[in-house]
Write an enzyme that holds these catalytic residues in place. Structure first.
Site, PDB file in Angstrom:
ATOM      1  CG  ASN A   6      -1.754   1.077   1.360  1.00  0.00           C
ATOM      2  OD1 ASN A   6      -1.620   2.070   0.316  1.00  0.00           O
ATOM      3  ND2 ASN A   6      -2.509   1.524   2.557  1.00  0.00           N
ATOM      4  CD1 TRP A   7       3.371   0.847  -2.966  1.00  0.00           C
ATOM      5  CD2 TRP A   7       3.251   2.156  -4.821  1.00  0.00           C
ATOM      6  NE1 TRP A   7       3.996   0.161  -3.787  1.00  0.00           N
ATOM      7  CE2 TRP A   7       3.821   0.945  -5.009  1.00  0.00           C
ATOM      8  CE3 TRP A   7       3.272   3.089  -5.850  1.00  0.00           C
ATOM      9  CZ2 TRP A   7       4.464   0.376  -6.339  1.00  0.00           C
ATOM     10  CZ3 TRP A   7       3.872   2.621  -7.101  1.00  0.00           C
ATOM     11  CH2 TRP A   7       4.292   1.477  -7.280  1.00  0.00           C
ATOM     12  CE  LYS A   8      -0.031   3.342   4.858  1.00  0.00           C
ATOM     13  NZ  LYS A   8      -0.024   3.165   6.424  1.00  0.00           N
ATOM     14  CG  HIS A  94      -5.764   1.883   5.387  1.00  0.00           C
ATOM     15  ND1 HIS A  94      -5.171   2.767   6.131  1.00  0.00           N
ATOM     16  CD2 HIS A  94      -4.604   1.044   5.104  1.00  0.00           C
ATOM     17  CE1 HIS A  94      -3.729   2.528   6.635  1.00  0.00           C
ATOM     18  NE2 HIS A  94      -3.522   1.509   5.839  1.00  0.00           N
ATOM     19  CD  GLU A  96      -2.886   5.549   6.704  1.00  0.00           C
ATOM     20  OE1 GLU A  96      -2.631   5.584   5.577  1.00  0.00           O
ATOM     21  OE2 GLU A  96      -1.826   4.892   7.341  1.00  0.00           O
ATOM     22  CD  GLU A 166      -3.100  -2.514   7.442  1.00  0.00           C
ATOM     23  OE1 GLU A 166      -1.849  -2.853   6.837  1.00  0.00           O
ATOM     24  OE2 GLU A 166      -3.549  -1.227   7.167  1.00  0.00           O
ATOM     25  N   GLY A 172       2.910   2.385  10.701  1.00  0.00           N
ATOM     26  CA  GLY A 172       3.712   3.617  10.371  1.00  0.00           C
ATOM     27  C   GLY A 172       4.683   4.143  11.722  1.00  0.00           C
ATOM     28  N   GLY A 233       3.229  -1.137   4.153  1.00  0.00           N
ATOM     29  CA  GLY A 233       3.325   0.118   3.774  1.00  0.00           C
ATOM     30  C   GLY A 233       4.486   0.760   3.383  1.00  0.00           C
ATOM     31  N   GLY A 234       5.311   1.429   4.453  1.00  0.00           N
ATOM     32  CA  GLY A 234       6.649   1.911   4.287  1.00  0.00           C
ATOM     33  C   GLY A 234       7.503   0.984   3.282  1.00  0.00           C
TER      34      GLY A 234
HETATM   35  P1  13P Z   1       3.273   0.449   7.535  1.00  0.00           P
HETATM   36  O1  13P Z   1       3.886  -0.650   7.100  1.00  0.00           O
HETATM   37  O2  13P Z   1       4.255   1.765   6.949  1.00  0.00           O
HETATM   38  O3  13P Z   1       3.226   0.389   9.066  1.00  0.00           O
HETATM   39  O4  13P Z   1       2.045   0.734   6.874  1.00  0.00           O
HETATM   40  C1  13P Z   1       0.971  -0.492   6.916  1.00  0.00           C
HETATM   41  C2  13P Z   1      -0.167  -0.105   6.446  1.00  0.00           C
HETATM   42  O5  13P Z   1      -1.014   0.815   6.668  1.00  0.00           O
HETATM   43  C3  13P Z   1      -0.606  -1.002   5.044  1.00  0.00           C
HETATM   44  O6  13P Z   1      -1.776  -0.576   4.725  1.00  0.00           O
END
Ligand code: 13P
Length: 256
Positions: A6-8, A94, A96, A166, A172, A233-234
């Site tokens: 997930n590149w956000k 998600h 967020e 998650e 993050g 994510g990251g």
């Molecule tokens: P991180 O791997 O950056 O903690 O993010 C996880 C995430 O929210 C994937 O959707």
């Protein structure tokens, strides 16, 4: 096993396309066995990223969609539009989106249903906040999100649904759930899915862990029996890290 990135709200068209071709190249060089890969770039990069992934077997997903089929919803994108751009998957609910955009379980359920009607595989995200875990409410919250998000949505096959656990406090932050905490919640979620559908369906649904999964902790998390992959994510913003996580998955599958 499924490893999804997930590149956000990261990368632009040029850097996202480059990242996708680096991932495609690294995936081809790695022996990933039956580990499936997916990447979920921002909307504007879906088509060039899809082109860069052609022939690689890496699936393309979006990070959100609107629940309506079309019409006067300025700024929104429908499931059919995602399909027309080459998506097979879509991240829904998600944390967020829940936290910053006020998405409710009901909104998310409508999106999950609409995604299925259009043939997209929803990656339904669930997870509790730190305060909820500290209060002993983690399972109650996750149960509400799973039951609420899936209510009355039919699935033909277990491959048509992915759930990502998650924990919000792990996203993050560099803090991960311990492998035991992750597995306990995954097993709980699988039980809920068995209750909503049936046991055979639940045992084959992919339940991913997300929240600071990195190459150095992926092996411990992915080797848990109810952890069927990761939503990254990251670490998905770097082709080598992303593929390193997938390699851990492949090594675990090869031992199984
Ligand atoms: P991180 O791997 O950056 O903690 O993010 C996880 C995430 O929210 C994937 O959707």
């Amino acid at each position: 096993m499924l490893i999804a990135g997930n590149w956000k709200m990261n990368t632009d068209v040029a850097s996202g396309t480059k990242l996708a071709s680096d991932i495609a190249k690294a995936a081809a060089d790695a022996d990933l066995g039956s580990v499936a890969l997916a990447v979920c770039p921002p909307y504007v990069s879906l088509m060039p990223v899809g082109d860069a992934l052609k022939g690689s077997g890496v699936a393309l997903g979006a990070q959100n969609m609107h629940q309506e089929d079309g019409g006067a919803f300025t700024g929104e994108v429908s499931a059919a539009m995602l399909v027309s751009a080459g998506c097979t998957h879509v991240v829904l609910g998600h944390s967020e989106r829940r936290q910053y955009f006020g998405e409710s379980n009901h909104d998310i359920q409508q999106k999950v249903a609409r995604a299925r009607q259009n043939g997209l595989v929803p990656i339904l995200c669930v997870g509790e906040t730190k305060a909820e875990r500290d209060a002993g409410d983690a399972k109650t919250v996750v149960e509400g999100q799973v039951r609420g998000g899936l209510a009355d949505v039919p699935f033909d096959a277990p491959g048509d649904l992915v759930i990502a656990y998650e924990p919000v406090w792990a996203i993050g932050t560099g803090d991960t759930a311990t492998p035991e905490q992750a597995n306990e919640m995954h097993a709980f979620i699988r039980g809920l899915v068995a209750d909503l559908y049936d046991k055979a369906f639940a045992s084959d649904v992919h339940i991913l862990y997300g929240g600071s999964m990195k190459p150095h902790n992926a092996e411990d998390l992915l080797s848990q029996p109810d952890v069927d992959g990761g939503l990254i994510g990251g670490a998905s913003l770097d082709a080598d890290s992303f593929i390193a996580i997938a390699r851990h998955g492949a090594a675990i599958e090869a031992k199984a």
